[in-house]
Design a protein around this motif. Sequence first.
Motif, PDB file in Angstrom:
ATOM      1  N   PHE A 133      -4.253   7.921   5.164  1.00  0.00           N
ATOM      2  CA  PHE A 133      -4.938   6.722   4.693  1.00  0.00           C
ATOM      3  C   PHE A 133      -4.020   5.983   3.727  1.00  0.00           C
ATOM      4  O   PHE A 133      -3.023   6.539   3.245  1.00  0.00           O
ATOM      5  CB  PHE A 133      -6.267   7.086   4.015  1.00  0.00           C
ATOM      6  CG  PHE A 133      -6.130   7.936   2.790  1.00  0.00           C
ATOM      7  CD1 PHE A 133      -6.190   7.370   1.518  1.00  0.00           C
ATOM      8  CD2 PHE A 133      -5.925   9.308   2.881  1.00  0.00           C
ATOM      9  CE1 PHE A 133      -6.057   8.148   0.384  1.00  0.00           C
ATOM     10  CE2 PHE A 133      -5.799  10.103   1.752  1.00  0.00           C
ATOM     11  CZ  PHE A 133      -5.857   9.518   0.494  1.00  0.00           C
ATOM     12  N   ASN A 153      -7.073   3.532 -13.816  1.00  0.00           N
ATOM     13  CA  ASN A 153      -7.544   4.407 -12.728  1.00  0.00           C
ATOM     14  C   ASN A 153      -7.034   5.836 -12.869  1.00  0.00           C
ATOM     15  O   ASN A 153      -7.344   6.688 -12.036  1.00  0.00           O
ATOM     16  CB  ASN A 153      -7.136   3.835 -11.372  1.00  0.00           C
ATOM     17  CG  ASN A 153      -7.775   2.488 -11.123  1.00  0.00           C
ATOM     18  OD1 ASN A 153      -8.942   2.283 -11.444  1.00  0.00           O
ATOM     19  ND2 ASN A 153      -7.009   1.562 -10.579  1.00  0.00           N
ATOM     20  N   VAL A 208      -3.674   3.435   0.204  1.00  0.00           N
ATOM     21  CA  VAL A 208      -4.257   3.026  -1.067  1.00  0.00           C
ATOM     22  C   VAL A 208      -3.414   1.861  -1.580  1.00  0.00           C
ATOM     23  O   VAL A 208      -2.180   1.927  -1.545  1.00  0.00           O
ATOM     24  CB  VAL A 208      -4.214   4.183  -2.100  1.00  0.00           C
ATOM     25  CG1 VAL A 208      -4.795   3.744  -3.432  1.00  0.00           C
ATOM     26  CG2 VAL A 208      -4.941   5.400  -1.568  1.00  0.00           C
ATOM     27  N   HIS A 231       0.847  -1.194   0.000  1.00  0.00           N
ATOM     28  CA  HIS A 231       0.000   0.000   0.000  1.00  0.00           C
ATOM     29  C   HIS A 231       0.881   1.243   0.000  1.00  0.00           C
ATOM     30  O   HIS A 231       2.047   1.203   0.379  1.00  0.00           O
ATOM     31  CB  HIS A 231      -0.893   0.023   1.247  1.00  0.00           C
ATOM     32  CG  HIS A 231      -1.992  -0.979   1.197  1.00  0.00           C
ATOM     33  ND1 HIS A 231      -3.245  -0.725   1.688  1.00  0.00           N
ATOM     34  CD2 HIS A 231      -2.055  -2.244   0.721  1.00  0.00           C
ATOM     35  CE1 HIS A 231      -4.016  -1.771   1.513  1.00  0.00           C
ATOM     36  NE2 HIS A 231      -3.308  -2.718   0.939  1.00  0.00           N
ATOM     37  N   TYR A 271     -10.160   7.721  -5.539  1.00  0.00           N
ATOM     38  CA  TYR A 271     -10.119   6.467  -4.785  1.00  0.00           C
ATOM     39  C   TYR A 271     -11.053   6.560  -3.592  1.00  0.00           C
ATOM     40  O   TYR A 271     -10.816   7.365  -2.676  1.00  0.00           O
ATOM     41  CB  TYR A 271      -8.692   6.161  -4.317  1.00  0.00           C
ATOM     42  CG  TYR A 271      -8.599   4.903  -3.491  1.00  0.00           C
ATOM     43  CD1 TYR A 271      -8.682   3.655  -4.094  1.00  0.00           C
ATOM     44  CD2 TYR A 271      -8.450   4.967  -2.115  1.00  0.00           C
ATOM     45  CE1 TYR A 271      -8.610   2.494  -3.344  1.00  0.00           C
ATOM     46  CE2 TYR A 271      -8.371   3.812  -1.357  1.00  0.00           C
ATOM     47  CZ  TYR A 271      -8.467   2.570  -1.968  1.00  0.00           C
ATOM     48  OH  TYR A 271      -8.402   1.430  -1.219  1.00  0.00           O
ATOM     49  N   ARG A 272     -12.122   5.784  -3.604  1.00  0.00           N
ATOM     50  CA  ARG A 272     -13.045   5.669  -2.471  1.00  0.00           C
ATOM     51  C   ARG A 272     -13.414   7.020  -1.858  1.00  0.00           C
ATOM     52  O   ARG A 272     -13.247   7.233  -0.652  1.00  0.00           O
ATOM     53  CB  ARG A 272     -12.476   4.745  -1.416  1.00  0.00           C
ATOM     54  CG  ARG A 272     -12.356   3.321  -1.877  1.00  0.00           C
ATOM     55  CD  ARG A 272     -11.982   2.410  -0.747  1.00  0.00           C
ATOM     56  NE  ARG A 272     -11.908   1.042  -1.225  1.00  0.00           N
ATOM     57  CZ  ARG A 272     -11.544   0.027  -0.486  1.00  0.00           C
ATOM     58  NH1 ARG A 272     -11.214   0.209   0.774  1.00  0.00           N
ATOM     59  NH2 ARG A 272     -11.508  -1.185  -0.992  1.00  0.00           N
ATOM     60  N   GLY A 273     -13.892   7.927  -2.679  1.00  0.00           N
ATOM     61  CA  GLY A 273     -14.332   9.226  -2.186  1.00  0.00           C
ATOM     62  C   GLY A 273     -13.217  10.233  -1.980  1.00  0.00           C
ATOM     63  O   GLY A 273     -13.477  11.363  -1.576  1.00  0.00           O
ATOM     64  N   ARG A 274     -11.990   9.848  -2.240  1.00  0.00           N
ATOM     65  CA  ARG A 274     -10.856  10.769  -2.127  1.00  0.00           C
ATOM     66  C   ARG A 274     -10.399  11.124  -3.535  1.00  0.00           C
ATOM     67  O   ARG A 274     -10.508  10.325  -4.451  1.00  0.00           O
ATOM     68  CB  ARG A 274      -9.718  10.134  -1.352  1.00  0.00           C
ATOM     69  CG  ARG A 274     -10.162   9.655   0.020  1.00  0.00           C
ATOM     70  CD  ARG A 274      -9.157  10.006   1.032  1.00  0.00           C
ATOM     71  NE  ARG A 274      -9.464   9.400   2.314  1.00  0.00           N
ATOM     72  CZ  ARG A 274      -9.302  10.013   3.442  1.00  0.00           C
ATOM     73  NH1 ARG A 274      -8.849  11.248   3.472  1.00  0.00           N
ATOM     74  NH2 ARG A 274      -9.569   9.414   4.572  1.00  0.00           N
ATOM     75  N   TYR A 275      -9.859  12.313  -3.673  1.00  0.00           N
ATOM     76  CA  TYR A 275      -9.475  12.817  -4.987  1.00  0.00           C
ATOM     77  C   TYR A 275      -7.982  13.110  -4.995  1.00  0.00           C
ATOM     78  O   TYR A 275      -7.539  14.165  -4.545  1.00  0.00           O
ATOM     79  CB  TYR A 275     -10.299  14.071  -5.297  1.00  0.00           C
ATOM     80  CG  TYR A 275     -10.267  14.493  -6.725  1.00  0.00           C
ATOM     81  CD1 TYR A 275     -10.855  13.718  -7.717  1.00  0.00           C
ATOM     82  CD2 TYR A 275      -9.659  15.679  -7.098  1.00  0.00           C
ATOM     83  CE1 TYR A 275     -10.841  14.115  -9.044  1.00  0.00           C
ATOM     84  CE2 TYR A 275      -9.637  16.091  -8.419  1.00  0.00           C
ATOM     85  CZ  TYR A 275     -10.234  15.297  -9.387  1.00  0.00           C
ATOM     86  OH  TYR A 275     -10.218  15.692 -10.692  1.00  0.00           O
ATOM     87  N   PHE A 291      -3.689  -0.333  -7.251  1.00  0.00           N
ATOM     88  CA  PHE A 291      -4.716   0.594  -7.717  1.00  0.00           C
ATOM     89  C   PHE A 291      -4.083   1.822  -8.358  1.00  0.00           C
ATOM     90  O   PHE A 291      -4.480   2.236  -9.441  1.00  0.00           O
ATOM     91  CB  PHE A 291      -5.632   1.011  -6.560  1.00  0.00           C
ATOM     92  CG  PHE A 291      -6.743   1.928  -6.983  1.00  0.00           C
ATOM     93  CD1 PHE A 291      -7.945   1.419  -7.441  1.00  0.00           C
ATOM     94  CD2 PHE A 291      -6.580   3.302  -6.947  1.00  0.00           C
ATOM     95  CE1 PHE A 291      -8.964   2.263  -7.859  1.00  0.00           C
ATOM     96  CE2 PHE A 291      -7.585   4.163  -7.361  1.00  0.00           C
ATOM     97  CZ  PHE A 291      -8.785   3.636  -7.820  1.00  0.00           C
TER      98      PHE A 291
END
Length: 163
Positions: free
Chosen positions: A108, A120, A110, A17, A140-144, A114
């Motif tokens: 966070f 993506n 990622v 990650h 990514y999952r509501g994050r920009y 991804f």
Amino acid sequence: MLAAVLVPLIPRADEVHVLLTQRTAHLNDHPSQISFPGGRVEGGDENRIETALREAEEEIGLDRARVDILGLLPDYDMPSGFRISPVVGWIEPPFAIELDPFEVESAFEVPLSFVLDPANHQRRRYDFNGRSRDYLAIPYRGRYIWGATAGMLQRLSQQLAAD
């Protein structure tokens, strides 16, 4: 202006990650944006690796002794005049972080797969003060994730593909 960021790679049970931060909304430079821990080179910094490690300690409380440096990506030049050196580091869990509440809203992870997947990566355009600018975004999952951070992730992807 010279700056450096740490691109933290973390091996998890499922895959590697990337650790990212979201800046606080009140900052003058890049408020609320997704970024890597990092900042300006200061007089006491021996080199850009030292800058990235110092800034990661200051912003997310990451002990520099926990980071194994894998290398540097090519410098990333910003329209604002900043030249950013991305320093790629490997961090074996477990480790602790403590966010500086003035600078960092949240941290966070990622999955690296991804951010490395070109499917993506989105090309976007915005107009500002009569000028049109193209930029890269990686939602990514509501994050920009966009701009310089997305650009550095794309360079990481290109570097890994070339190796």
